[in-house]
Design a protein around this motif. Structure first.
Motif, PDB file in Angstrom:
ATOM      1  N   ASP A 111      92.892 112.579  19.351  1.00 32.49           N
ATOM      2  CA  ASP A 111      92.313 113.904  18.773  1.00 32.49           C
ATOM      3  C   ASP A 111      90.843 113.936  18.651  1.00 32.49           C
ATOM      4  OD1 ASP A 111      92.795 116.085  16.499  1.00 32.49           O
ATOM      5  OD2 ASP A 111      94.820 115.319  17.313  1.00 32.49           O
ATOM      6  N   GLY A 218     100.133 112.216  14.109  1.00 38.77           N
ATOM      7  CA  GLY A 218      99.937 110.598  13.749  1.00 38.77           C
ATOM      8  C   GLY A 218     100.683 109.797  14.386  1.00 38.77           C
ATOM      9  N   SER A 293      89.653 112.270  15.111  1.00 42.28           N
ATOM     10  CA  SER A 293      90.655 112.452  13.992  1.00 42.28           C
ATOM     11  C   SER A 293      90.604 114.138  13.880  1.00 42.28           C
ATOM     12  CB  SER A 293      90.139 111.953  12.397  1.00 42.28           C
ATOM     13  OG  SER A 293      89.057 112.916  12.143  1.00 42.28           O
ATOM     14  N   CYS A 294      92.145 114.514  13.224  1.00 40.58           N
ATOM     15  CA  CYS A 294      92.494 115.802  12.760  1.00 40.58           C
ATOM     16  C   CYS A 294      91.132 116.598  12.427  1.00 40.58           C
ATOM     17  CB  CYS A 294      93.773 115.894  12.096  1.00 40.58           C
ATOM     18  SG  CYS A 294      94.072 117.455  11.640  1.00 40.58           S
ATOM     19  N   SER A 297      89.997 116.651   8.735  1.00 38.58           N
ATOM     20  CA  SER A 297      89.480 115.477   7.825  1.00 38.58           C
ATOM     21  C   SER A 297      88.027 115.446   8.061  1.00 38.58           C
ATOM     22  CB  SER A 297      90.351 114.097   8.676  1.00 38.58           C
ATOM     23  OG  SER A 297      89.627 114.207   9.965  1.00 38.58           O
ATOM     24  N   LEU A 330      97.119 116.323   7.527  1.00 35.01           N
ATOM     25  CA  LEU A 330      96.937 114.821   7.497  1.00 35.01           C
ATOM     26  C   LEU A 330      98.192 113.983   6.823  1.00 35.01           C
ATOM     27  CD1 LEU A 330      93.101 115.169   6.659  1.00 35.01           C
ATOM     28  CD2 LEU A 330      94.202 115.059   8.681  1.00 35.01           C
ATOM     29  N   ALA A 335      98.312 105.596   6.774  1.00 37.68           N
ATOM     30  CA  ALA A 335      97.586 104.932   8.167  1.00 37.68           C
ATOM     31  C   ALA A 335      98.105 103.628   8.622  1.00 37.68           C
ATOM     32  CB  ALA A 335      96.208 104.873   7.676  1.00 37.68           C
ATOM     33  N   GLY A 342      93.857 108.704  12.191  1.00 38.92           N
ATOM     34  CA  GLY A 342      93.315 109.886  12.342  1.00 38.92           C
ATOM     35  C   GLY A 342      93.994 110.913  11.598  1.00 38.92           C
ATOM     36  N   LEU A 348      90.489 107.967   6.203  1.00 35.57           N
ATOM     37  CA  LEU A 348      89.282 108.105   6.932  1.00 35.57           C
ATOM     38  C   LEU A 348      88.012 108.205   5.788  1.00 35.57           C
ATOM     39  CD1 LEU A 348      90.744 110.906   9.128  1.00 35.57           C
ATOM     40  CD2 LEU A 348      89.729 108.824   9.935  1.00 35.57           C
ATOM     41  N   LEU A 363      89.141 103.163  14.074  1.00 32.72           N
ATOM     42  CA  LEU A 363      90.469 103.719  13.955  1.00 32.72           C
ATOM     43  C   LEU A 363      91.462 102.471  14.263  1.00 32.72           C
ATOM     44  CD1 LEU A 363      90.690 107.103  15.784  1.00 32.72           C
ATOM     45  CD2 LEU A 363      90.239 106.503  13.433  1.00 32.72           C
TER      46      LEU A 363
END
Length: 472
Positions: A111, A218, A293-294, A297, A330, A335, A342, A348, A363
């Motif tokens: 991502d 995810g 990451s997305c 975030s 998210l 996680a 991410g 994060l 990550l």
């Protein structure tokens, strides 16, 4: 681009497509792909396209050593068939369909790609077909620009209500799996020089591959939306070129694309009928991500990094962290894996406070399992967020001594300078290839419009030892 005829009155002539009465959206897309001359595409759009190619190849290479990268690469190679297209970072070739599947998945795995995600499916499809057929870099650049533009407008047509917290996105559809097969198909149809009638047929065929749900965010399957779309784009164009049929007005017709996906008041036909190529989306600044990451975030990460730089304190001094965790996007708060990291705001933000940066290294292990980060995640509290997806965002850290540190970030940040974009590319690419290979690859991509073929570029991007030039 020529204006469309009144398709209710004028029949198709000379390979041009006439759509059905009451809507001409599929025809608009097909004719745009066929009729647009290379000279019609703004120079700025083509320059931006090169930047997106550089960024996409870089993030794909960064994903190649990860579990998702190793699995999809080996799967593509095990499928057999004629090895005609390179797998990025894989050191080998597969069929065009399998290379597109692997490279699309790699491009989306972290991502870390450009924010629209359109490059993650359109570019892998174009690269595979161009490499197989010995086409030029200019061919690639034009097809990619056409595919990207249509992808942007198709997204706006079916998902414009997202800005109002509505539309297909908020019913669980992920736009990458929905528009991806169509945009990739249009790009490949342009590359293979299909006429408008066959391009429209290819769009109809590609609609058979439309789909994808946000619940897979995810996970490895999230990235496969791009891989499937890239492969489906090649498949649809090749089938249409052989005479395979589908509804040639799939975009606008009842029981078709827009009428099925959109509820009353949601669809925006003008995105295609009026804004396609007027202007090109690529004529604007590219949205190059600073973090893997997305995008939802990123303001939280920037706020955490700003707070960390604001005043000296130890992680153990933190009592609570208050933030909008954006749980709609998210949706992996714990996680548990590299793929999920991410998509966890708690992880994060905590990792940014502990590590002082968020990159590919943050990550995965050992950072992913750092007990300090895991302990800090338990102190992150959800606070009511803004009403819209985009806007200012605040992060507050409360220390045990009573001190309160708070930062508001106005908007999502993109990488804009050449130095920052190329620094990101180098950090990603050199996870697989040498520094000298990464530099040569960069030069070839930025000079893509001058390449007679992709042979050297793909040899370098594949990470093959044969790509290394001997030392003098």
């Amino acid at each position: 681009m020529k204006s469309m005829p009144d398709v209710a009155e004028v029949p198709a002539q000379d390979g041009q497509l006439a759509g059905k009465e009451g809507g001409k959206l599929t025809a608009e897309l097909a004719n745009f792909a066929v009729e647009t001359k290379g000279s019609d595409i703004p120079k700025k759009a083509l320059e931006t396209a090169k930047i997106l190619v550089l960024d996409t190849v870089g993030v794909a290479l960064a994903a190649a050593p990860l579990p998702v990268g190793r699995i999809i690469t080996q799967y593509a190679l095990d499928a057999g068939g004629s090895p005609v297209a390179t797998i990025l970072g894989g050191g080998a070739k597969a069929t065009a369909l399998m290379a597109a599947l692997a490279n699309g998945t790699l491009s989306n795995a972290l991502d870390f790609n450009e924010s629209s995600h359109i490059a993650t499916h359109t570019l892998p499809a174009v690269l595979a077909v161009a490499e197989q057929n010995g086409l030029s870099g200019r061919d690639v650049l034009e097809a990619f620009a056409i595919g990207f533009e249509t992808g942007i407008r198709i997204t706006q047509a079916f998902d414009g209500a997202r800005t109002r917290n509505g539309g297909p996105t908020y019913r669980g559809w992920w736009h990458v799996g929905v528009l991806g097969p169509l945009a990739a198909t249009i790009a490949v149809s342009r590359l293979l020089r299909l006429d408008a009638q066959r391009t429209a047929m290819a769009i109809g065929i590609a609609s058979c591959s439309v789909g994808g749900f946000r619940r897979n965010m995810g996970t490895m399957a999230k990235a496969m939306h791009s891989g499937n779309a890239a492969s489906a784009g090649i498949q649809a164009a090749l089938l249409a070129n052989r005479g395979f049929t589908a509804d040639p007005a799939i975009m606008e017709s009842p029981l078709g694309f827009l009428s099925t996906l959109c509820q009353s008041g949601e669809r925006d036909d003008a995105a295609i009928s009026q804004r396609l190529g007027r202007p090109y989306a690529l004529a604007d600044k590219p949205r190059i991500k600073p973090f893997p990451s997305c995008a939802m975030s990123h303001q939280g990460i920037d706020a955490a990094l700003a707070i960390r730089a604001q005043a000296p304190f130890e992680v153990e001094d933190i009592e609570t962290i208050e933030a909008d965790l954006h749980l709609f996007s998210l949706l992996r708060p714990d996680a548990p894996s590299e793929d999920a990291a991410g998509f966890s705001a708690a992880y994060l933000i905590s990792a940014a406070l502990v590590e002082g940066s968020i990159g590919v290294e943050q990550l995965g292990p050992p950072v992913l399992h750092d007990p300090r980060i895991r302990a800090l995640m338990k102190r992150v509290k959800q606070v009511p967020g803004r009403e819209r997806e985009y806007g200012p965002e605040q992060l507050t850290v409360r220390l045990k001594n009573g001190k309160v540190l708070s930062v508001e970030i106005d908007s999502m940040r993109n990488l804009t300078t050449t130095d920052d974009i190329e620094r990101k590319y180098r950090a990603c690419a050199t996870r697989v290839v040498s520094e000298s290979a990464a530099e040569e690859l960069r030069d070839l991509i930025l000079g893509l419009d001058r390449l007679p073929n992709l042979d050297r570029l793909m040899l370098l991007a594949g990470g093959s030892p044969r790509a290394e030039r001997p030392h003098s």
